[in-house]
Design a protein around this motif. Structure first.
Motif, short mmCIF file in Angstrom:
data_model
loop_
_atom_site.label_atom_id
_atom_site.label_comp_id
_atom_site.label_asym_id
_atom_site.label_seq_id
_atom_site.Cartn_x
_atom_site.Cartn_y
_atom_site.Cartn_z
N ASN A 201 0.80 -1.34 0.18
CA ASN A 201 -0.02 -0.22 0.17
C ASN A 201 0.98 1.16 -0.01
OD1 ASN A 201 -2.06 1.94 0.19
ND2 ASN A 201 -2.65 1.26 2.34
N GLY A 202 1.31 1.89 -1.09
CA GLY A 202 2.04 3.07 -1.38
C GLY A 202 3.49 2.44 -1.40
N GLY A 203 4.30 3.42 -1.78
CA GLY A 203 5.78 3.21 -2.12
C GLY A 203 6.16 2.57 -3.44
N SER A 204 7.25 2.09 -3.62
CA SER A 204 7.66 1.27 -5.03
C SER A 204 8.55 0.28 -4.50
CB SER A 204 8.40 2.21 -5.66
OG SER A 204 7.70 3.38 -6.32
N PRO A 205 7.76 -0.90 -3.94
CA PRO A 205 8.58 -2.15 -3.66
C PRO A 205 9.36 -2.63 -4.34
CG PRO A 205 6.27 -2.61 -3.49
CD PRO A 205 6.60 -1.23 -3.94
N GLN A 206 10.63 -3.24 -4.32
CA GLN A 206 11.43 -3.72 -5.06
C GLN A 206 11.55 -5.35 -4.87
OE1 GLN A 206 15.45 -2.43 -5.66
NE2 GLN A 206 14.77 -0.19 -4.91
N LEU A 207 11.19 -6.25 -5.67
CA LEU A 207 11.06 -7.72 -5.60
C LEU A 207 12.28 -8.22 -6.34
CD1 LEU A 207 7.31 -7.95 -5.81
CD2 LEU A 207 8.71 -7.53 -3.67
N VAL A 208 13.39 -8.62 -5.94
CA VAL A 208 14.29 -9.34 -6.72
C VAL A 208 14.59 -10.91 -6.15
CG1 VAL A 208 16.88 -8.84 -7.06
CG2 VAL A 208 15.46 -6.94 -6.61
N ARG A 209 14.80 -11.66 -7.27
CA ARG A 209 15.05 -12.98 -7.17
C ARG A 209 14.26 -13.63 -5.70
NH1 ARG A 209 19.81 -10.66 -7.13
NH2 ARG A 209 20.52 -11.48 -5.14
N SER A 210 13.13 -13.43 -5.86
CA SER A 210 12.28 -14.02 -4.70
C SER A 210 11.14 -15.06 -5.21
CB SER A 210 11.72 -12.92 -3.74
OG SER A 210 12.40 -11.99 -3.05
N TYR A 211 10.89 -15.86 -4.28
CA TYR A 211 9.77 -16.94 -4.51
C TYR A 211 8.65 -16.72 -3.95
CZ TYR A 211 13.65 -19.20 -6.94
OH TYR A 211 14.87 -19.23 -7.67
#
Length: 140
Positions: free
Chosen positions: A123-133
């Motif tokens: 909810n808000g922000g710009s999350p970074q999702l890297v090499r996650s399952y």
């Protein structure tokens, strides 16, 4: 490193991180950590598990992690298995409630059980999702 004499639980270690300094590292011992409540990350912290996926954070029917507030906008979670178990309605494994910033989830495994369980709720922000399952999430 937590748990330790200085920081008996993970939340105490997270709360000890200075809010006005760059990223501090909180290293978790490998193994299963059953949490009685949601861990709150409100500061710029790198929460990291020893080894790749050898550290598991687990709750039942409540989110495992909640990143909230200005400081959490630059927080990072790395090398963790994050499991929200539920046989009922479920909850998010990770909740991100930041109005700004780019909190990161790097090299993690997320699991959410229950009817409405979801691996990540942002909810808000710009999350970074890297090499996650992501696994075990249901469509509502």
């Amino acid at each position: 490193v937590t748990p330790s004499e200085e920081f008996p639980d993970i939340q105490a270690a997270l709360d000890a991180v200075p809010a006005d300094e760059p990223l501090h590292r909180v290293m978790l011992e490998a193994g299963m950590h059953d949490l009685p409540a949601t861990l709150r990350i409100e500061r710029p912290v790198l929460l990291e598990g020893k080894g790749r996926w050898e550290t598991t954070l687990r709750t039942r029917d409540v989110p495992v992690l909640r990143l909230q507030g200005k400081g959490a906008g630059s927080a990072m979670i790395r090398n963790l298995c994050i499991r929200c178990l539920s046989e009922a309605e479920g909850a998010a494994a990770v909740e991100i409630c930041c109005e700004e910033g780019e909190p990161a989830i790097v090299g993690c495994k997320l699991f959410a059980g229950g009817r409405w369980g979801t691996c990540l709720r942002a909810n808000g922000g710009s999350p970074q999702l890297v090499r996650s399952y992501f696994s075990g999430a249901r469509w509502g």
